[in-house]
Enzyme design. Structure first.
Site, short mmCIF file in Angstrom:
data_model
loop_
_atom_site.label_atom_id
_atom_site.label_comp_id
_atom_site.label_asym_id
_atom_site.label_seq_id
_atom_site.Cartn_x
_atom_site.Cartn_y
_atom_site.Cartn_z
N SER A 369 0.81 -1.21 0.00
CA SER A 369 0.00 0.00 0.00
C SER A 369 0.85 1.27 0.00
O SER A 369 1.57 1.54 -0.96
CB SER A 369 -0.95 -0.05 1.20
N ASP A 380 10.62 5.25 -9.94
CA ASP A 380 10.27 5.70 -11.28
C ASP A 380 10.83 7.09 -11.59
O ASP A 380 11.05 7.44 -12.75
CB ASP A 380 8.75 5.70 -11.47
N LYS A 394 -0.39 -4.30 -3.36
CA LYS A 394 -1.70 -3.74 -2.99
C LYS A 394 -1.83 -2.37 -3.64
O LYS A 394 -1.44 -1.35 -3.06
CB LYS A 394 -1.85 -3.62 -1.47
#
Length: 507
Positions: A369, A380, A394
């Site tokens: 999460s 990224d 998740k």
């Protein structure tokens, strides 16, 4: 009195007694039925309206209501609910107890009224259901309503919801961790910047009295309950401390205590910050840890390790703020759902802590999460190298609805998209350096890092992770399966990587 008159008198007397008995029995039955009736209309209305409006997929009031009823009556095998074309019926042992005309599928208020009637009719006829408390009845009914949605959506009864709120938002207390040794309640830790610390409490102090009453024989749990209370209200505590002849009696004003979610330590000119969960003070704790490291290490500070292993997640806004601390531009995450407010974009703000400082993020199969959101954003954006094993996967956001009975619904209302546009759900974050491999692999990695030969691609090859594979490809995830273990190799690899600029700066 004649024999005839005497007989008439006795018959009249028996009739009166019978009538009185009937009235008493009828009155008791009515009272029992009244007691068995639950006024759940407002509770069900709030539940169905929020799920109908905000759950990530469309949910119909009729299906939710029937699911809840089925969960409740399953407690009594003699009961059955059957939905027919135009009617819904409640039966016991094959005999119909009630039959009602079906409302429109989307009419929430009609379905609430019908559900309440069926619940109360079932409770009036079933001794099993009648024995259930109001909380137990609501738990079955409301958990049944949400049971067939997704694995992250759930109903939390009042007590569990209270514990959940405490973990997120804090509670009224003094800020200590207690232990019990030979019947004595000992303070094991005093949380900084909380009432106990400000009152001068120390580790190993023994608590003997609370509000003038001895706690001898009390369990730690009982003492915790006595120490907690309403914020700003006082509690008087007597402590015994080694080397003090007389015990200390201190009046402490309870404050808002939020569990410490971030702890830091130094290792070879690297600051290692472990974030256990994301609560209301995670960003503050993280910022304080970095400020402390800079103050103590100065120019000797060479890198940051953010340890998110086994972090189950927490508050979305805190995860976004943590990522934003280390980014100056670019997307952090975006969320997409059915409700208009669930579609949001979160971008980094210009300021950054320790700009350009080498950074690594540690994850494992229990990182989920909010932890995955931070790892994905920093990876990224190129800000940090991710090390460990593939995370849990998740990729959804849960919203919390507090119900009139102080319980809570936690249900999914949005999907999370990483900056690359890929969903995290069931895929997880795959590390650039995987330590979940056979035992000889970490040694090969450390050898490569120590020699400083090659570049990051060469290090990846040691772990069979090919640089050209997409972040979320099945082949990449298969090469580094999730693990619940927190091996020392994760941290050792991170430190070696951060100290080797040639490999760390490889893009």
């Amino acid at each position: 009195m004649s024999a005839c008159s005497s007989e008439l008198y006795m018959r009249t007397f028996r009739w009166i007694l019978g009538s009185i008995g009937f009235l008493i029995i009828a009155g008791c039955a009515n009272e029992i039925e009244k007691q068995n009736n639950l006024d759940s209309g407002n509770l069900l209305t709030v539940a169905l309206e929020n799920l109908n409006d905000r759950y990530i997929e469309p949910l119909q009031p009729d299906a939710m209501s029937i699911n809840g009823l089925q969960k409740l009556i399953a407690r009594d095998p003699t009961l059955n609910i059957e939905r027919k074309k135009t009617h819904i019926s409640l039966s016991m042992d094959g005999s119909t107890l009630a039959s009602f005309k079906l409302p429109e599928e989307t009419d929430i208020h009609e379905w609430v009224d019908l559900t309440v009637q069926l619940v109360n009719r079932a409770r009036s006829q079933s001794s099993t259901l009648a024995q259930l408390s109001e909380d137990e009845t609501h738990k079955l009914l409301l958990s049944g309503i949400i049971e067939n949605t997704d694995r992250y959506s759930r109903y939390l009864p009042p007590r569990a919801a209270g514990h959940s709120r405490e973990s997120r938002d804090g509670f009224g207390g003094i800020g200590v961790v207690l232990d019990q040794v030979n019947g004595r309640v000992i303070i094991r830790n005093v949380t900084p910047h909380n009432p106990a610390a400000e009152a001068g409490f120390r580790e190993n102090d023994q608590i003997t009295h609370i509000d003038g009453k001895s706690i001898l024989g009390h369990s730690v749990g009982r003492v915790v309950k006595l120490l907690r209370g309403v914020v700003s209200e006082p509690v008087q505590i007597r402590i015994s401390r080694e080397n003090l002849e007389e015990p200390l009696s201190v009046t402490v004003i309870r404050g808002r205590v939020i569990r410490q979610s971030a702890v830091s330590r130094h290792a070879q000119n690297i600051v290692v910050i472990r974030i256990k969960t994301f609560n209301q003070r995670t960003v503050t704790a993280l910022r304080n840890a970095i400020t402390k490291a800079v103050k103590e290490m100065g120019r000797d500070l060479k890198g940051i390790v953010l340890d998110l292993r086994s972090n189950p997640g927490g508050l979305l806004d805190q995860a976004i703020a943590v990522a934003d601390l280390f980014m100056v531009k670019g997307r952090i995450i975006s969320t997409k759902g059915r409700h208009a407010e669930s579609n949001q974009i979160f971008d980094a703000t210009p300021s950054e802590l320790l700009a350009g400082m080498p950074m690594a993020v540690l994850i494992n199969g229990r990182s989920a999460s909010a932890a995955e959101i931070v790892a994905a954003a920093l990876r990224d954006s190129g800000r940090a190298a991710v090390i460990g094993s593939t995370s849990y996967g998740k990729g959804s956001v849960q919203t919390i609805v507090r119900l009139p009975n102080t319980a809570e619904y936690h249900f999914t209302w949005a999907r999370v998209l990483a900056p690359s546009g890929q969903t995290l759900d069931s895929q997880g974050i795959v590390p650039v350096i995987c330590t979940n491999v056979s035992r000889d692999k970490p040694e090969n990695l450390k050898t490569s890092l120590n020699k400083g030969k090659g570049n990051l691609s060469a290090v990846q090859d040691v772990y069979r992770l090919q640089a050209e594979l997409p972040h979320y490809s099945k082949a990449r995830k298969a090469a580094c399966p999730p693990s619940s273990i927190r091996p020392v190799d994760d941290l050792e690899s991170a430190k070696l990587l951060l100290m080797n600029n040639k490999i760390y700066n490889y893009k």
